[in-house]
Design a protein around this motif. Sequence first.
Motif, short mmCIF file in Angstrom:
data_model
loop_
_atom_site.label_atom_id
_atom_site.label_comp_id
_atom_site.label_asym_id
_atom_site.label_seq_id
_atom_site.Cartn_x
_atom_site.Cartn_y
_atom_site.Cartn_z
N LEU A 1 -2.82 3.87 -3.31
CA LEU A 1 -2.40 2.93 -4.23
C LEU A 1 -2.12 1.56 -3.59
N PHE A 2 -2.72 0.49 -4.25
CA PHE A 2 -2.86 -0.71 -3.53
C PHE A 2 -2.46 -2.10 -4.55
N THR A 3 -1.89 -3.05 -3.97
CA THR A 3 -1.76 -4.29 -4.55
C THR A 3 -3.00 -5.05 -4.19
N PRO A 4 -2.93 -6.25 -4.79
CA PRO A 4 -4.34 -7.02 -4.25
C PRO A 4 -4.16 -7.54 -2.91
N ALA B 1 0.75 -1.04 -0.14
CA ALA B 1 0.01 0.22 0.18
C ALA B 1 1.12 1.28 -0.19
N GLN B 2 0.53 2.14 -0.69
CA GLN B 2 1.25 3.73 -0.81
C GLN B 2 -0.02 4.86 -0.46
N ILE B 3 0.41 5.62 0.57
CA ILE B 3 -0.68 6.54 1.05
C ILE B 3 0.14 7.89 0.55
N LEU B 4 -0.65 8.82 0.24
CA LEU B 4 -0.45 10.42 0.36
C LEU B 4 -0.63 11.02 1.50
N LEU B 5 0.41 11.79 2.11
CA LEU B 5 -0.01 12.62 3.23
C LEU B 5 0.37 14.13 2.93
#
Length: 355
Positions: A173-176, A128-132
């Motif tokens: 953003l995510f992988t399964p 997972a990728q997050i924006l802050l």
Amino acid sequence: MKALVLSGGAGTRLRPITHTSAKQLVPVANKPVLFYGLEAIAEAGITEVGVIVGDTAAEIREAIGDGSDFGIKVTYLQQDAPLGLAHAVLIARDFLGDDDFVMYLGDNFIVGGITDLVDSFRTDRPDAQILLTKVPNPTSFGVAELDTDGRVVALEEKPKEPKSDLALVGVYLFTPAVHEAVRSIEPSWRGELEITHAIQWLIDQDRDVRSTTISGYWKDTGNVTDMLEVNRLVLETVEPCREGSVDENTEVIGRVRIEKGAQVTRSRIVGPAIIGAGSVVSDAYIGPSTSVSEECRIVDSEIEYSIVLKGASITGVRRVEASLIGRAVEVTPAPRNPSVHRLVLGDHSKVQISS
């Protein structure tokens, strides 16, 4: 890679506008907020887009169509009730399959797009990728806590006592791997499946969750104040043009776009501003940071730092500022005698009256 765009939601903070219109379709610089997100997704090279819709599904479908105008292919996914961002991932399972995906909240606005973020994710593929981004009021957002190395160690949705000022931006953003996470969490006290809880589940399972803190401009356009500010920012980048008619008694100053079929007479327009197609501006002042949509009438009036939606008219009004005027609204002076205020207001309206 696919995209999941959330376009349900009731838009309660934009009422009464959203009683009759989807919040994602309220225009910024005469273009719906949602369109900026779809364009950013297409620019990042993503063509398969699932759009989550709710009660305003018909309006969203009419606006987007099959997505070909944006260079994408759209699949509509119905969410019967606003049960949370993680619930949106849950109902999109068949559409997403085993592909990586970006989840984009349709009422969010990010300057500069998401191409660099998507490219980085494709290369590194964390779970997972997050924006802050740093915010002055973290109690209104999902908040991330980072360790000394900058890794995400905890997330909390709208905390009463936030542990940082880093709020989650509405792009993920995510992988399964996230599919197991959304199936493993329980509804929050709000009765929703929170995406913050799903990401926290990934963290607790020692999965690779990364963050990027953005310094650029981001806004959740869920309220009038933020909507007007985003409108101001976008107008600063609009290319000026005069496709409509402007008479010799009109003064146009700065970055002003006058669209096809608009008629401007005996007026003063100070940019940045847009006058939409087919609109009439006469004996009026249009001040900076104002978007007038198509087929409007601004006559013998002054307006500044405002958004005027399609078909609205403002006639004989001395001054309007910092306002969002809905579709086909009529704004006129009150009778001078007797000295009273006459109001017809929808539910949850907010009105400021000079005493």
